[in-house]
Write an enzyme that holds these catalytic residues in place. Sequence first.
Site, PDB file in Angstrom:
ATOM      1  N   TYR A 134      35.004 -21.519  -6.631  1.00  0.00           N
ATOM      2  CA  TYR A 134      35.481 -22.899  -6.671  1.00  0.00           C
ATOM      3  C   TYR A 134      34.646 -23.674  -7.681  1.00  0.00           C
ATOM      4  O   TYR A 134      33.416 -23.627  -7.654  1.00  0.00           O
ATOM      5  CB  TYR A 134      35.378 -23.551  -5.291  1.00  0.00           C
ATOM      6  CG  TYR A 134      36.247 -22.889  -4.250  1.00  0.00           C
ATOM      7  CD1 TYR A 134      37.636 -23.066  -4.265  1.00  0.00           C
ATOM      8  CD2 TYR A 134      35.703 -22.064  -3.272  1.00  0.00           C
ATOM      9  CE1 TYR A 134      38.448 -22.441  -3.316  1.00  0.00           C
ATOM     10  CE2 TYR A 134      36.506 -21.439  -2.324  1.00  0.00           C
ATOM     11  CZ  TYR A 134      37.871 -21.641  -2.350  1.00  0.00           C
ATOM     12  OH  TYR A 134      38.674 -21.011  -1.407  1.00  0.00           O
TER      13      TYR A 134
ATOM     14  N   GLY B  42      41.757 -17.620 -10.837  1.00  0.00           N
ATOM     15  CA  GLY B  42      42.233 -16.324 -10.396  1.00  0.00           C
ATOM     16  C   GLY B  42      42.013 -15.255 -11.441  1.00  0.00           C
ATOM     17  O   GLY B  42      41.127 -15.355 -12.292  1.00  0.00           O
TER      18      GLY B  42
ATOM     19  N   TYR C 295      31.983   0.830  -9.827  1.00  0.00           N
ATOM     20  CA  TYR C 295      32.681   1.246 -11.040  1.00  0.00           C
ATOM     21  C   TYR C 295      33.070   2.719 -10.961  1.00  0.00           C
ATOM     22  O   TYR C 295      34.109   3.128 -11.501  1.00  0.00           O
ATOM     23  CB  TYR C 295      31.817   0.978 -12.279  1.00  0.00           C
ATOM     24  CG  TYR C 295      31.856  -0.464 -12.721  1.00  0.00           C
ATOM     25  CD1 TYR C 295      32.907  -0.929 -13.515  1.00  0.00           C
ATOM     26  CD2 TYR C 295      30.873  -1.363 -12.341  1.00  0.00           C
ATOM     27  CE1 TYR C 295      32.966  -2.253 -13.919  1.00  0.00           C
ATOM     28  CE2 TYR C 295      30.922  -2.686 -12.738  1.00  0.00           C
ATOM     29  CZ  TYR C 295      31.965  -3.124 -13.525  1.00  0.00           C
ATOM     30  OH  TYR C 295      32.036  -4.433 -13.915  1.00  0.00           O
TER      31      TYR C 295
ATOM     32  N   GLU D 255      26.643  -7.578 -16.648  1.00  0.00           N
ATOM     33  CA  GLU D 255      26.512  -8.173 -15.318  1.00  0.00           C
ATOM     34  C   GLU D 255      25.073  -8.152 -14.830  1.00  0.00           C
ATOM     35  O   GLU D 255      24.619  -9.103 -14.193  1.00  0.00           O
ATOM     36  CB  GLU D 255      27.449  -7.447 -14.351  1.00  0.00           C
ATOM     37  CG  GLU D 255      28.911  -7.800 -14.597  1.00  0.00           C
ATOM     38  CD  GLU D 255      29.894  -6.768 -14.092  1.00  0.00           C
ATOM     39  OE1 GLU D 255      29.521  -5.971 -13.198  1.00  0.00           O
ATOM     40  OE2 GLU D 255      31.030  -6.734 -14.596  1.00  0.00           O
TER      41      GLU D 255
END
Length: 398
Positions: free
Chosen positions: A208, A393, A95, A137
């Site tokens: 995926y 995406g 970051y 996160e």
Amino acid sequence: MLDARTIEIVKSTVPLLESANTALTDHFYRRMFRDNPELKDIFNLSHQASGRQPAALFSAVLAYAKNIDNPAVLDAAVERIAHKHTGFAIQPAQYDIVGHHLLETIKELAPDAATPEVIDAWAQAYGALAGIFIGREEQLYQASEAKAGGWRGTRAFVVKEKKQESEQITSFLLVPADGGPVADYRPGQYLNLHLDAAGLAHKEYRQYSLCQAPNGRDYRIAVKREPGGVASGFLHDQVAEGDVLQVLPPAGDFFLEVAADTPVVLISGGVGQTPMRAMLDHLLGQGHAAPLHWLHACENGAQHAFGDDIRQRRQAHPNLETHVWYREPAARDRPAEDFDATGLMDLNKVKDRILLPGAHYYFCGPLPFMAMVKEQLSAWGIADDRLHYEVFGPHQSL
């Protein structure tokens, strides 16, 4: 907490951002990859080339500037992006790199407007936003690690089965190389792969969708071969049964969450059916008694993955109805058996079957497809909180 003056200054730069548009983020990515080329191992360079990533980042920066006095309105976007970041194993130090290049980009593109006061305000604003992402996160990393069968970072998985499901789609069954259990996930979430091989110019991270219900033993993903796709081409052409892949924990803010008596309509286009399959597998496995509808659209039978499996499930479960569209059926495709309608999906044709009280609608596929689905469902008066969708995406809204 940002002070009133900082908020005022950042909001005053909104017209400047709007006039720069994606030139801002194009410049940002060029200078960042120039000075920190190691980040090419993290970012999807295909999305850079297509312009999707710069456009997504610009939209995010602009939305933050416009709503800096009320960041809670961005909570859904923050959650989605934070999940994506865990799939790239993003760390706090990265970051700092992004923040440096963002400020330098503002200075280089708008030297007259980039006064010390403006740069200081944006530095504080970016620091506050980075803090939000870093905190969320870390929570996700810890939650993944704390699960039974969970882990943090990458874990080695063996390709137990590789199966061609259609002309374009291949599925991969993955089992942990250490023989241990795997963490559960919410149907609709995705698995993160870290691809690092001699045949790849850069390390590649890809997400995926998981296409089966959680079972504690293994994961199954289905991958569409994309034209010129670096990662999908590698998986289709180079990866074989017995090979080892590095896998990060499941993640994603798109998942099935309904009561046992809720009708569910699953709508997909092409490979967008993969998260829908996990949802359907879960619902049928749980004995979901409410009506279930499976709506799918693809080109023809050669590109129709998992068609036989869905037909078998329909026969075994009376509460499951299916409807399949082929845009251009081939000569060997059988009407009323392989598909039900031709052309593009038109939900109005099945409105009387799927417009159900209290139903929730989950959909996934190409962006134009999902925009069409959302438009049609919204036109029927279905509230947004009953419409759920996944964008592959970079983050975008319909």
